[in-house]
Design a protein around this motif. Structure first.
Motif, PDB file in Angstrom:
ATOM      1  N   SER A  78      -3.228  10.226 -18.641  1.00 54.97           N
ATOM      2  CA  SER A  78      -4.185   9.224 -18.189  1.00 54.97           C
ATOM      3  C   SER A  78      -4.648   9.582 -16.779  1.00 54.97           C
ATOM      4  O   SER A  78      -3.947  10.241 -16.024  1.00 54.97           O
ATOM      5  N   ASP A  79      -5.873   9.128 -16.436  1.00 63.86           N
ATOM      6  CA  ASP A  79      -6.340   9.400 -15.082  1.00 63.86           C
ATOM      7  C   ASP A  79      -5.536   8.555 -14.094  1.00 63.86           C
ATOM      8  O   ASP A  79      -4.787   7.656 -14.486  1.00 63.86           O
ATOM      9  N   GLY A  80      -5.666   8.839 -12.815  1.00 65.46           N
ATOM     10  CA  GLY A  80      -4.868   8.162 -11.795  1.00 65.46           C
ATOM     11  C   GLY A  80      -5.047   6.659 -11.789  1.00 65.46           C
ATOM     12  O   GLY A  80      -4.085   5.907 -11.614  1.00 65.46           O
ATOM     13  N   THR A  81      -6.270   6.193 -12.009  1.00 68.71           N
ATOM     14  CA  THR A  81      -6.539   4.759 -12.014  1.00 68.71           C
ATOM     15  C   THR A  81      -5.852   4.082 -13.189  1.00 68.71           C
ATOM     16  O   THR A  81      -5.222   3.029 -13.036  1.00 68.71           O
ATOM     17  N   GLU A  82      -5.936   4.686 -14.365  1.00 72.89           N
ATOM     18  CA  GLU A  82      -5.297   4.113 -15.551  1.00 72.89           C
ATOM     19  C   GLU A  82      -3.775   4.156 -15.418  1.00 72.89           C
ATOM     20  O   GLU A  82      -3.084   3.208 -15.785  1.00 72.89           O
ATOM     21  N   ALA A  83      -3.234   5.240 -14.880  1.00 74.31           N
ATOM     22  CA  ALA A  83      -1.785   5.337 -14.690  1.00 74.31           C
ATOM     23  C   ALA A  83      -1.303   4.281 -13.687  1.00 74.31           C
ATOM     24  O   ALA A  83      -0.267   3.647 -13.903  1.00 74.31           O
ATOM     25  N   ALA A  84      -2.055   4.060 -12.607  1.00 77.57           N
ATOM     26  CA  ALA A  84      -1.688   3.026 -11.630  1.00 77.57           C
ATOM     27  C   ALA A  84      -1.737   1.647 -12.280  1.00 77.57           C
ATOM     28  O   ALA A  84      -0.904   0.778 -11.981  1.00 77.57           O
ATOM     29  N   LYS A  85      -2.674   1.429 -13.189  1.00 78.02           N
ATOM     30  CA  LYS A  85      -2.771   0.149 -13.904  1.00 78.02           C
ATOM     31  C   LYS A  85      -1.546  -0.050 -14.802  1.00 78.02           C
ATOM     32  O   LYS A  85      -1.013  -1.163 -14.904  1.00 78.02           O
ATOM     33  N   ILE A  86      -1.064   1.009 -15.437  1.00 77.45           N
ATOM     34  CA  ILE A  86       0.138   0.915 -16.272  1.00 77.45           C
ATOM     35  C   ILE A  86       1.330   0.489 -15.409  1.00 77.45           C
ATOM     36  O   ILE A  86       2.118  -0.369 -15.799  1.00 77.45           O
ATOM     37  N   VAL A  87       1.459   1.072 -14.218  1.00 78.83           N
ATOM     38  CA  VAL A  87       2.557   0.710 -13.308  1.00 78.83           C
ATOM     39  C   VAL A  87       2.430  -0.751 -12.894  1.00 78.83           C
ATOM     40  O   VAL A  87       3.389  -1.516 -12.956  1.00 78.83           O
ATOM     41  N   GLU A 126       5.150   6.043  -5.397  1.00 78.79           N
ATOM     42  CA  GLU A 126       3.980   6.005  -4.506  1.00 78.79           C
ATOM     43  C   GLU A 126       3.047   4.857  -4.888  1.00 78.79           C
ATOM     44  O   GLU A 126       2.527   4.165  -4.020  1.00 78.79           O
ATOM     45  N   THR A 127       2.866   4.631  -6.176  1.00 80.19           N
ATOM     46  CA  THR A 127       2.023   3.518  -6.623  1.00 80.19           C
ATOM     47  C   THR A 127       2.623   2.184  -6.193  1.00 80.19           C
ATOM     48  O   THR A 127       1.906   1.286  -5.735  1.00 80.19           O
ATOM     49  N   MET A 128       3.943   2.043  -6.312  1.00 81.27           N
ATOM     50  CA  MET A 128       4.579   0.803  -5.871  1.00 81.27           C
ATOM     51  C   MET A 128       4.469   0.627  -4.355  1.00 81.27           C
ATOM     52  O   MET A 128       4.271  -0.497  -3.876  1.00 81.27           O
ATOM     53  N   LEU A 129       4.571   1.717  -3.589  1.00 84.44           N
ATOM     54  CA  LEU A 129       4.390   1.622  -2.136  1.00 84.44           C
ATOM     55  C   LEU A 129       2.979   1.152  -1.796  1.00 84.44           C
ATOM     56  O   LEU A 129       2.788   0.307  -0.917  1.00 84.44           O
ATOM     57  N   GLN A 130       1.987   1.694  -2.497  1.00 89.12           N
ATOM     58  CA  GLN A 130       0.600   1.277  -2.268  1.00 89.12           C
ATOM     59  C   GLN A 130       0.406  -0.202  -2.608  1.00 89.12           C
ATOM     60  O   GLN A 130      -0.266  -0.929  -1.879  1.00 89.12           O
ATOM     61  N   LEU A 131       1.020  -0.643  -3.700  1.00 91.68           N
ATOM     62  CA  LEU A 131       0.934  -2.054  -4.066  1.00 91.68           C
ATOM     63  C   LEU A 131       1.616  -2.943  -3.030  1.00 91.68           C
ATOM     64  O   LEU A 131       1.117  -4.032  -2.713  1.00 91.68           O
ATOM     65  N   ALA A 132       2.746  -2.497  -2.503  1.00 95.15           N
ATOM     66  CA  ALA A 132       3.460  -3.281  -1.486  1.00 95.15           C
ATOM     67  C   ALA A 132       2.605  -3.435  -0.229  1.00 95.15           C
ATOM     68  O   ALA A 132       2.632  -4.492   0.416  1.00 95.15           O
ATOM     69  N   GLN A 133       1.850  -2.413   0.105  1.00 94.85           N
ATOM     70  CA  GLN A 133       0.965  -2.501   1.268  1.00 94.85           C
ATOM     71  C   GLN A 133      -0.249  -3.377   0.985  1.00 94.85           C
ATOM     72  O   GLN A 133      -0.661  -4.176   1.821  1.00 94.85           O
ATOM     73  N   ALA A 134      -0.823  -3.237  -0.206  1.00 93.05           N
ATOM     74  CA  ALA A 134      -2.042  -3.972  -0.549  1.00 93.05           C
ATOM     75  C   ALA A 134      -1.779  -5.413  -0.988  1.00 93.05           C
ATOM     76  O   ALA A 134      -2.610  -6.292  -0.757  1.00 93.05           O
ATOM     77  N   GLU A 135      -0.626  -5.651  -1.626  1.00 95.15           N
ATOM     78  CA  GLU A 135      -0.324  -6.972  -2.175  1.00 95.15           C
ATOM     79  C   GLU A 135       1.117  -7.379  -1.847  1.00 95.15           C
ATOM     80  O   GLU A 135       1.975  -7.449  -2.726  1.00 95.15           O
ATOM     81  N   PRO A 136       1.403  -7.671  -0.569  1.00101.54           N
ATOM     82  CA  PRO A 136       2.784  -7.991  -0.173  1.00101.54           C
ATOM     83  C   PRO A 136       3.327  -9.295  -0.783  1.00101.54           C
ATOM     84  O   PRO A 136       4.536  -9.510  -0.769  1.00101.54           O
ATOM     85  N   ASP A 137       2.469 -10.139  -1.326  1.00101.50           N
ATOM     86  CA  ASP A 137       2.950 -11.340  -2.022  1.00101.50           C
ATOM     87  C   ASP A 137       3.396 -11.016  -3.449  1.00101.50           C
ATOM     88  O   ASP A 137       4.004 -11.852  -4.108  1.00101.50           O
ATOM     89  N   PHE A 138       3.070  -9.813  -3.916  1.00102.13           N
ATOM     90  CA  PHE A 138       3.396  -9.374  -5.276  1.00102.13           C
ATOM     91  C   PHE A 138       4.591  -8.425  -5.276  1.00102.13           C
ATOM     92  O   PHE A 138       5.550  -8.600  -6.026  1.00102.13           O
TER      93      PHE A 138
END
Length: 161
Positions: A78-87, A126-138
């Motif tokens: 899957s492309d990077g966007t789709e893989a990040a969505k799966i995570v 890395e995807t989870m780190l990006q999510l933690a930075q972008a969505e710290p309530d999540f």
């Protein structure tokens, strides 16, 4: 790493293959998952218990005995966007429905998605780190008590509408 394969019976053609596999874990314990390469069947638990190889093999064999899908092979990368969505979708599913406390996440929580992700453990982290930075309530992070590495926590959240 694929450790066992089961083929369903689909006469006269070859049926789908059901894999038993494991992937990088982060706690030194090996867990397994199963995936059918013909339908959407995926399993990484039996009830609430994570799968050992024996139980994963039993689930794979049982699915192969009843599935009538044609073999589609391993999904393409899957492309990077789709893989990040799966995570993100996996994280969303792990802590909701009235949970009142955060849930620690381990790499084995993603085993059921590994066939579809086609990505290494570092991508998931890395995807989870990006999510933690972008969505710290999540998603939040904290260091392990040993001081080595980062733990991830999914915060309780409401059901999607």
């Amino acid at each position: 790493m694929v450790v066992q394969r089961y083929r369903n019976v689909l006469e006269p053609a070859e049926g789908a293959v059901v894999l038993v596999y494991t992937a990088d874990g982060d706690r030194g314990i090996t867990y397994y998952a199963t995936a059918c390469l013909g339908c959407t069947y995926r399993a990484d638990r039996d009830g609430s218990a994570k799968l050992d190889e024996h139980r994963a093999a039993g689930l794979a064999n049982a699915h192969a005995a009843t599935c009538r899908a044609m073999n589609c092979g391993v999904p393409g990368t899957s492309d990077g966007t789709e893989a990040a969505k799966i995570v993100r979708d996996r994280l969303w599913s792990l802590c909701q429905y009235g949970a009142n406390q955060a849930r620690y996440i381990s790499l084995s929580d993603f085993h059921v998605d590994r066939v579809d992700l086609q990505r290494p453990a570092d991508f998931i982290k890395e995807t989870m780190l990006q999510l933690a930075q972008a969505e710290p309530d999540f998603v939040t992070t904290e260091p392990y008590s040993t001081g080595t590495g980062t733990r991830f926590l999914v915060q309780p959240h409401p059901r999607r509408s």
